[in-house]
Write a protein that holds these residues in place. Structure first.
Motif, PDB file in Angstrom:
ATOM      1  N   PHE B 596       7.562  -0.899   5.263  1.00  0.00           N
ATOM      2  CA  PHE B 596       6.556  -1.825   5.063  1.00  0.00           C
ATOM      3  C   PHE B 596       6.235  -2.527   3.823  1.00  0.00           C
ATOM      4  O   PHE B 596       5.509  -3.334   3.638  1.00  0.00           O
ATOM      5  CB  PHE B 596       5.158  -1.012   5.655  1.00  0.00           C
ATOM      6  N   GLY B 597       7.262  -2.420   2.962  1.00  0.00           N
ATOM      7  CA  GLY B 597       7.228  -2.987   1.685  1.00  0.00           C
ATOM      8  C   GLY B 597       6.207  -2.422   0.845  1.00  0.00           C
ATOM      9  O   GLY B 597       5.757  -1.290   1.057  1.00  0.00           O
ATOM     10  N   PRO B 598       6.023  -3.195  -0.352  1.00  0.00           N
ATOM     11  CA  PRO B 598       4.960  -2.531  -1.415  1.00  0.00           C
ATOM     12  C   PRO B 598       3.529  -2.121  -0.857  1.00  0.00           C
ATOM     13  O   PRO B 598       2.831  -3.033  -0.349  1.00  0.00           O
ATOM     14  CB  PRO B 598       4.745  -3.575  -2.469  1.00  0.00           C
ATOM     15  N   ARG B 618      -3.062   0.207   0.903  1.00  0.00           N
ATOM     16  CA  ARG B 618      -2.863  -1.224   1.652  1.00  0.00           C
ATOM     17  C   ARG B 618      -1.681  -1.723   1.356  1.00  0.00           C
ATOM     18  O   ARG B 618      -1.338  -1.824   0.322  1.00  0.00           O
ATOM     19  CB  ARG B 618      -4.131  -2.031   0.990  1.00  0.00           C
ATOM     20  N   PRO B 619      -1.113  -2.604   2.352  1.00  0.00           N
ATOM     21  CA  PRO B 619      -0.052  -3.412   1.967  1.00  0.00           C
ATOM     22  C   PRO B 619      -0.358  -4.566   1.292  1.00  0.00           C
ATOM     23  O   PRO B 619      -1.376  -5.022   1.166  1.00  0.00           O
ATOM     24  CB  PRO B 619       0.564  -3.824   3.428  1.00  0.00           C
ATOM     25  N   CYS B 620       0.605  -4.814   0.395  1.00  0.00           N
ATOM     26  CA  CYS B 620       0.441  -6.058  -0.641  1.00  0.00           C
ATOM     27  C   CYS B 620       0.826  -7.214   0.021  1.00  0.00           C
ATOM     28  O   CYS B 620       1.802  -7.294   0.708  1.00  0.00           O
ATOM     29  CB  CYS B 620       1.394  -5.712  -1.724  1.00  0.00           C
ATOM     30  N   PRO B 621       0.270  -8.426  -0.737  1.00  0.00           N
ATOM     31  CA  PRO B 621      -0.775  -8.562  -1.450  1.00  0.00           C
ATOM     32  C   PRO B 621      -1.996  -8.835  -0.667  1.00  0.00           C
ATOM     33  O   PRO B 621      -2.041  -8.946   0.434  1.00  0.00           O
ATOM     34  CB  PRO B 621      -0.332 -10.018  -2.083  1.00  0.00           C
ATOM     35  N   PHE B 622      -3.152  -8.723  -1.408  1.00  0.00           N
ATOM     36  CA  PHE B 622      -4.260  -8.850  -0.836  1.00  0.00           C
ATOM     37  C   PHE B 622      -5.587  -9.462  -1.995  1.00  0.00           C
ATOM     38  O   PHE B 622      -5.145  -9.216  -3.178  1.00  0.00           O
ATOM     39  CB  PHE B 622      -4.894  -7.576  -0.281  1.00  0.00           C
ATOM     40  N   ASP B 623      -6.553  -9.672  -1.484  1.00  0.00           N
ATOM     41  CA  ASP B 623      -7.453 -10.641  -2.322  1.00  0.00           C
ATOM     42  C   ASP B 623      -8.592  -9.517  -2.983  1.00  0.00           C
ATOM     43  O   ASP B 623      -8.431  -8.261  -2.749  1.00  0.00           O
ATOM     44  CB  ASP B 623      -8.339 -11.820  -1.801  1.00  0.00           C
ATOM     45  N   LEU B 658      -6.957  -4.494  -9.089  1.00  0.00           N
ATOM     46  CA  LEU B 658      -6.090  -3.837  -7.678  1.00  0.00           C
ATOM     47  C   LEU B 658      -5.332  -4.963  -7.282  1.00  0.00           C
ATOM     48  O   LEU B 658      -4.272  -4.902  -6.834  1.00  0.00           O
ATOM     49  CB  LEU B 658      -7.142  -3.122  -7.056  1.00  0.00           C
ATOM     50  N   SER B 659      -6.256  -6.141  -6.971  1.00  0.00           N
ATOM     51  CA  SER B 659      -5.688  -7.277  -6.270  1.00  0.00           C
ATOM     52  C   SER B 659      -4.508  -7.964  -7.131  1.00  0.00           C
ATOM     53  O   SER B 659      -3.443  -8.260  -6.604  1.00  0.00           O
ATOM     54  CB  SER B 659      -6.960  -8.264  -5.927  1.00  0.00           C
ATOM     55  N   ARG B 660      -4.674  -7.889  -8.526  1.00  0.00           N
ATOM     56  CA  ARG B 660      -3.755  -8.516  -9.161  1.00  0.00           C
ATOM     57  C   ARG B 660      -2.588  -7.692  -9.087  1.00  0.00           C
ATOM     58  O   ARG B 660      -1.441  -8.203  -9.291  1.00  0.00           O
ATOM     59  CB  ARG B 660      -4.132  -8.597 -10.694  1.00  0.00           C
ATOM     60  N   LEU B 661      -2.527  -6.421  -9.050  1.00  0.00           N
ATOM     61  CA  LEU B 661      -1.460  -5.406  -8.939  1.00  0.00           C
ATOM     62  C   LEU B 661      -0.732  -5.751  -7.693  1.00  0.00           C
ATOM     63  O   LEU B 661       0.630  -5.585  -7.694  1.00  0.00           O
ATOM     64  CB  LEU B 661      -1.808  -3.907  -9.111  1.00  0.00           C
ATOM     65  N   SER B 662      -1.479  -5.815  -6.544  1.00  0.00           N
ATOM     66  CA  SER B 662      -0.806  -6.291  -5.391  1.00  0.00           C
ATOM     67  C   SER B 662      -0.055  -7.406  -5.379  1.00  0.00           C
ATOM     68  O   SER B 662       0.809  -7.684  -4.528  1.00  0.00           O
ATOM     69  CB  SER B 662      -2.041  -6.115  -4.240  1.00  0.00           C
ATOM     70  N   VAL B 663      -0.344  -8.507  -5.904  1.00  0.00           N
ATOM     71  CA  VAL B 663       0.161  -9.793  -6.253  1.00  0.00           C
ATOM     72  C   VAL B 663       1.493  -9.347  -6.968  1.00  0.00           C
ATOM     73  O   VAL B 663       2.414 -10.363  -6.597  1.00  0.00           O
ATOM     74  CB  VAL B 663      -0.748 -10.923  -6.846  1.00  0.00           C
ATOM     75  N   PHE B 664       1.320  -8.907  -7.932  1.00  0.00           N
ATOM     76  CA  PHE B 664       2.547  -8.424  -9.156  1.00  0.00           C
ATOM     77  C   PHE B 664       3.650  -7.915  -7.920  1.00  0.00           C
ATOM     78  O   PHE B 664       4.474  -8.403  -8.170  1.00  0.00           O
ATOM     79  CB  PHE B 664       2.161  -7.438 -10.120  1.00  0.00           C
ATOM     80  N   ALA B 665       3.027  -7.009  -7.103  1.00  0.00           N
ATOM     81  CA  ALA B 665       4.087  -6.139  -6.484  1.00  0.00           C
ATOM     82  C   ALA B 665       4.894  -7.121  -5.428  1.00  0.00           C
ATOM     83  O   ALA B 665       5.954  -7.349  -5.166  1.00  0.00           O
ATOM     84  CB  ALA B 665       3.444  -5.194  -5.400  1.00  0.00           C
ATOM     85  N   ALA B 666       4.066  -7.919  -4.876  1.00  0.00           N
ATOM     86  CA  ALA B 666       4.541  -9.062  -3.883  1.00  0.00           C
ATOM     87  C   ALA B 666       5.549  -9.855  -4.623  1.00  0.00           C
ATOM     88  O   ALA B 666       6.422 -10.402  -4.147  1.00  0.00           O
ATOM     89  CB  ALA B 666       3.401  -9.924  -3.184  1.00  0.00           C
ATOM     90  N   GLY B 667       5.250 -10.498  -5.652  1.00  0.00           N
ATOM     91  CA  GLY B 667       6.237 -11.266  -6.452  1.00  0.00           C
ATOM     92  C   GLY B 667       7.287 -10.629  -7.192  1.00  0.00           C
ATOM     93  O   GLY B 667       8.291 -11.280  -7.340  1.00  0.00           O
ATOM     94  N   ALA B 668       7.001  -9.388  -7.317  1.00  0.00           N
ATOM     95  CA  ALA B 668       8.191  -8.479  -7.920  1.00  0.00           C
ATOM     96  C   ALA B 668       9.560  -8.231  -7.100  1.00  0.00           C
ATOM     97  O   ALA B 668      10.587  -8.177  -7.612  1.00  0.00           O
ATOM     98  CB  ALA B 668       7.754  -7.323  -8.505  1.00  0.00           C
TER      99      ALA B 668
END
Lengths: 702, 702
Positions: B596-598, B618-623, B658-668
């Motif tokens: 399921f990815g990050p 929660r799967p990334c990313p989220f708001d 936490l949201s920024r971290l999820s966005v980071f994961a999706a971008g990484a």
């Protein structure tokens, strides 16, 4: 007349008078007569109604005084205001027990409460025991006695069987009766107790504990109105080997509020009630479906002493779902140790790729060859030694064509392993599924409900197999005249064997330094005052003092702080105690419940108690083994057993202390309101446990 | 051919070839034909069997090549070794989809896996999509199409309706179908996918999301074999407003082990799967009964947007039991704000002592006057504004005599409040209870199951009413070539807006003292090395340093400790950071799930995670709003909101991080294995949240 004889008269009367008898079989005074006649009640029904000559074809008597004999029981279906004259007349006639259908008493509050009290006094005077008022009545399926006006019987009579039901609530009790009937479960008796002015659920349980047609007892309560009788009834049922499954309602804020206005009972604290139920061997449930599931599972009278489940399944998916549920509820599903050669060979032949042997997936092969089912189930019972085997057969078992074959396979197993549960998860027509049930096989449609019921019944078996806890010896405890200060509290507890950290009361700074030298550094120091509960808030506590100079300074600082912040408080000196560290902080306490007496509580310090409410509760007194079970039952127990790389804590010492505290509570009597030992420091195994603080609250002056 | 068209052909073929057709209606090759003829399938059945002229009265074709036309679908019931030639022949004939009943492929491991791979390659070449192998097949109730050999149909055909079932497991899927049928629930289609060599549960869900006869989708899975398709299917169902209720098995150790050997799928981590299901709007359940309860409740197509329950009851006891359950599961039961005058007057007249208006106990009066039920239910819907009203009517509603009266009372309410749930807890004969169901009233026999189903459906309604979370904008993150040290990790995260405590890297003791002066005391100091994960274990961390001399000494001590304990490690210097304190320690992290990815994780520090496993996933990313929901969903959330007299923590700052971290994961991207921010210190409201440590693990070299 003994209580049991009274309930016998109530549940199995040879003659019953119906006061306010009606010719209309749908009226309160008519329904019982109609149902009894439909059910073939062999006793004598004596209708009483001044306005009629006959009622539903029976000769009717104008007044109670005109009855030709003293009825064993009476059903009173007249308005509230006419109840007293009926009671008086029944007393004159020699009747010993009456069921009061009439409402308008304690459940309406105010005047109703007074009316109920008067009624009870009148009944006592008349020598009559009362069921109700505001009750739906009772029934006794085997003899066709229906002293009830419940309309639940319009849609069918109960099936006879060995499940007894006692319920404070009438409609809820009737719901349970109808639920049992609609599920095809057999009941012996149903008794609903309404306002419990006199006869209670406890009386019903006590009678069922002795009744040879009842093997399982279901109870619904909103409150326990006679605690000693209730506990004695639970103990009688346990001694008779009859499981009691209890639904104690009123757990939530809303539920407790609703319970208060319902059947005039004040709902007690649910956690306390659950602890009391557990201590007396009853099983607490939350909903009617689970109540019936557990009662059904227990009704086969097989309570295995091995708490484990083997699963045989025609669906690998179901095997996984059952395994998941078993793990969630804590029902062990150990793998088969070693399959016997023939089963192993069979398994290898048909399932060469099988890896897990529990659950064992027979696949669709089982449909072609039901003897496989038998051979695997036999292996599970014999070699796996499981307390219970659950076969997920779904619609396969529901097939009328396969039913004979499956029964032929399982009947010998049922006979060969009489002390083990065999259960099917099966879907099909009731008449097909009934055949398995009649062969002694439990049948459930949901596999997870089956797992939960098996877990409960294995738990009942384990509890029964366990030697009854020795009741510890309780000696009277002499309490001081007022609540003691910390040092006195610890001294009092020490006489009951409850240890605090070594400590000395010091009157002045020099004495404090000497005391510290004696105890060994580091030490803690605390203000001693019976008037100050939260010492640290006013600077009355100093921790981790490592030399004499620090101790002297601390003594002065503490007294100074007390004089400044609590000038009115009485000061008894300063406590110097060995500073212990390196263990796990726990808390122990006692609280007197207004109904159930002193309850002991155990938990871990901090958030486990404050945020998670993770505590074990038990009525006092209890032995050390029970205390150990309590300690290990909390969710955070892993903290004590060595999680996170810690040394395991001295659980033996904690258990010893907790049991002693419970004995102290039992010996201290009713003046003891509460004890708080917070924290209790549990040092690593073998090093003991010590109360680092103690607060004892006593009622009034001695 | 699109996926949807393929599934259309599979589930609603106009012609179906049966390869290995049997005259015996109990054989795998005979059963589908027998059932289709029984069910009145209007399409054309083309049996293929070289040994027969007719099969069950139908003309039989010796070989696939002899078929008079290209069948829309084929059922293959020949042994595994003969499957490839059938596939090839079907391809030649122009058939587009085949169901492989045959077993002996991936589920037996080894050679079977290879055989399945070859089969799939062959099918692709032949232009044929595959269901199975090792599947029980499909059915489509409305058109009487039964491409299945399940013996569940021997005991009756399904009732037509709007519940669709997709199951990886054949027998378990058939169990669900039989359960629905035996409970009187209507189904549209059942599809079991077996080994999922090609077509998956995701395809079934996607098709049902578009199928106008399906309104609710039930899914059973042991693993998700095509994640993007699965998520797209869930999203399509959500967009179509069709609830998906999913049972993901394999949660426990035993269950996961069993799942591995079953239908050749590796069960993923259950918590991850649940988080993914929730993120895509599906409801996760644990057992088949709950699956059916929720599907039934949703099948009425009323998903209220108000998450609250009003209870009307003929038994006070049941009202309490329901209240208790509602509180346990978190279903709000607010009191009635104010009864309208007429209802109030009625209430006062018949229940002068009623205090709680929710649950509202009508007592037995409701039996004498069912219009009371109507007036109270109307008041609950109109004035109480509850999303759902549950009437505990037990055997009263089951009375055939009262059924008409009750229906007459409730039909107008059903019409007047089309967006609210009206449910009965009722016991009685199925034909009586069906009449309520047909009038749009949900019927349950257990009140607590009713409450749980209502809770689920209100949750579905609330989720639907909520605006879809904006998917945050993801920009590519440039990762370093190897896993960074702490300072570099923090710097990398800072570029994504994730803040650490202010800090400076110091090369020598003097630089450290200068840095501390710049940052302000107290400071913490930590060894910086990409090669040492657990710095504190080797003396590489110094806390709470309060002056320059302590900082200088710490710098020397840390480097010294590193040289002694980890002589091979690369050292990048020493980190000097502001020592923050006074907040709540949390942890945040990222972990790449192989399927399921990050996944982002949030929890509180210490025992909440380590002992209680109290985390949100929660799967990334989220708001940010989703992050806030996650944070507040943990059991220990009260620690953050101000329990125990604490200042409330800065939850806004945590959610932002936490949201920024999820966005980071999706971008990484895929090289990011994990991120650990432990602890993250949440300061009091308005003061922010800061990562005090950061570990980023990257895969290989860039």
């Amino acid at each position: 007349m003994s209580d049991l004889a009274t309930i016998e008269g109530l549940l199995a009367p040879r003659t019953v008078a119906v006061i306010g008898a009606s010719d209309d079989p749908t009226r309160i005074g008519g329904r019982p007569i109609a149902v009894m006649r439909r059910a073939g009640y062999a006793g004598r029904i004596l209708p009483v109604n001044p306005k009629r000559e006959t009622v539903q074809g029976l000769a009717c008597h104008p007044r109670i005084d005109d009855l030709p004999e003293a009825p064993d029981a009476a059903l009173i279906a007249v308005p509230a205001k006419r109840v007293p004259e009926s009671i008086a007349a029944l007393g004159r006639k020699g009747c010993k027990v009456a069921t009061l259908f009439s409402a308008g008493f304690a459940e309406v509050g105010g005047d109703g409460e007074a009316a109920q009290r008067e009624l009870l006094a009148l009944a006592r005077e008349a020598g009559i025991r009362l069921l109700g008022p505001n009750t739906l009545g009772v029934y006794n399926v085997d003899i066709g006695y229906y002293g009830t006006f419940s309309s639940s019987l319009d849609t069918g009579l109960p099936r006879p069987g060995n499940i007894g039901i006692a319920s404070q609530s009438g409609a809820f009790g009737a719901h349970l009766g109808a639920l049992a009937r609609d599920r095809g479960l057999g009941t012996s008796v149903l008794m609903t107790t309404g306002n419990e002015a006199d006869i209670t659920v406890a009386d019903a349980i006590a009678w069922m504990a002795r009744n040879h047609r009842t093997d399982v007892i279901c109870a619904y309560m909103e409150a326990v109105n006679d605690v000693p009788a209730f506990l004695a009834a639970l103990d009688a049922a346990r001694e008779a080997g009859k499981p009691v499954i209890a639904l104690k309602a009123g757990r939530s804020a809303v539920g407790a509020r609703a319970a208060t206005s319902h059947t005039a009972s004040l709902a007690g604290n649910a956690a306390v009630a659950d602890a009391v139920l557990a201590a007396h061997g009853a099983v607490a449930v939350r909903d009617p479906e689970t109540l019936m599931d557990f009662a059904y599972a227990a009704s086969k009278k097989i309570l295995p002493d091995r708490h484990s489940l083997g699963v045989i399944t025609v669906s690998g998916g179901a095997g996984i779902v059952i395994s998941d549920e078993a793990e969630r509820i804590g029902l062990p599903m150990p793998a088969m140790p070693a399959m016997p050669d023939d089963a192993q060979a069979t398994l290898k032949r048909i399932l060469p790729y099988a890896s897990a042997t529990n659950p064992l997936d027979c696949t669709a092969q089982a449909l072609n060859d039901p003897s496989l089912l038998k051979s695997f189930t036999r292996a599970a019972l014999n070699d796996g030694e499981y307390g219970a085997v659950l076969c997920f057969l779904t619609y396969v078992a529901g097939s009328p064509a396969l039913c004979d074959v499956i029964l032929e396979a399982f009947r010998p197993l049922r006979a060969e392993f009489p002390d083990r549960i065999i259960a099917f998860c099966a879907l099909g027509a009731p008449d097909v599924l009934d055949r398995y049930d009649e062969a002694g096989i439990l049948v459930f449609d949901d596999p997870c409900r089956a797992a939960r019921a098996i877990h409960a019944v294995c738990g009942m078996g384990a509890a029964r197999a366990k030697p009854t806890a020795r009741s510890p010896v309780v000696s009277p405890v002499a309490l001081p005249s007022v609540s003691p200060d910390e040092a006195a509290a610890k001294a009092l507890l020490a006489r009951s064997g409850i240890r605090a950290a070594p400590e000395i009361v010091a009157e002045d700074a020099e004495a404090a330094a000497k005391a510290a030298g004696t105890l060994g550094y580091p030490v803690v120091m605390k203000l001693l005052s019976p008037d100050i509960a939260h010492k640290s808030d006013i600077g009355g506590v100093k921790l981790n003092l490592t030399d004499a100079e620090a101790v002297r300074r601390a003594h002065l600082d503490i007294l100074d702080a007390a004089r400044r912040n609590a000038p009115e408080a009485r000061l008894s000196g300063v406590l110097v105690a060995k500073h212990l560290s390196g263990g796990v902080e726990c808390l122990m306490g006692l609280n007197r419940d207004p109904r159930f007496g002193p309850m002991a509580v155990f938990g871990l310090g901090g958030i486990f108690v404050e945020i998670l409410n993770d505590v074990a509760l038990r009525p006092c007194p209890f032995d050390v083994d029970t205390a150990r079970e309590m300690i290990l039952s909390i969710r955070g127990a892993r903290i004590l057993t060595g999680a996170r790389g810690r040394d395991p804590a001295d659980i033996d010492a904690l258990a010893e202390m907790l049991s002693r505290l419970s004995v102290f509570a039992a010996g201290a009597g009713e003046r003891l309101i509460s004890v708080d030992l917070n924290p209790v420091l549990a040092l690593p195994t073998g090093q003991g446990a010590y109360a680092l603080d103690a607060v004892i609250e006593l009622e009034g002056e001695a």
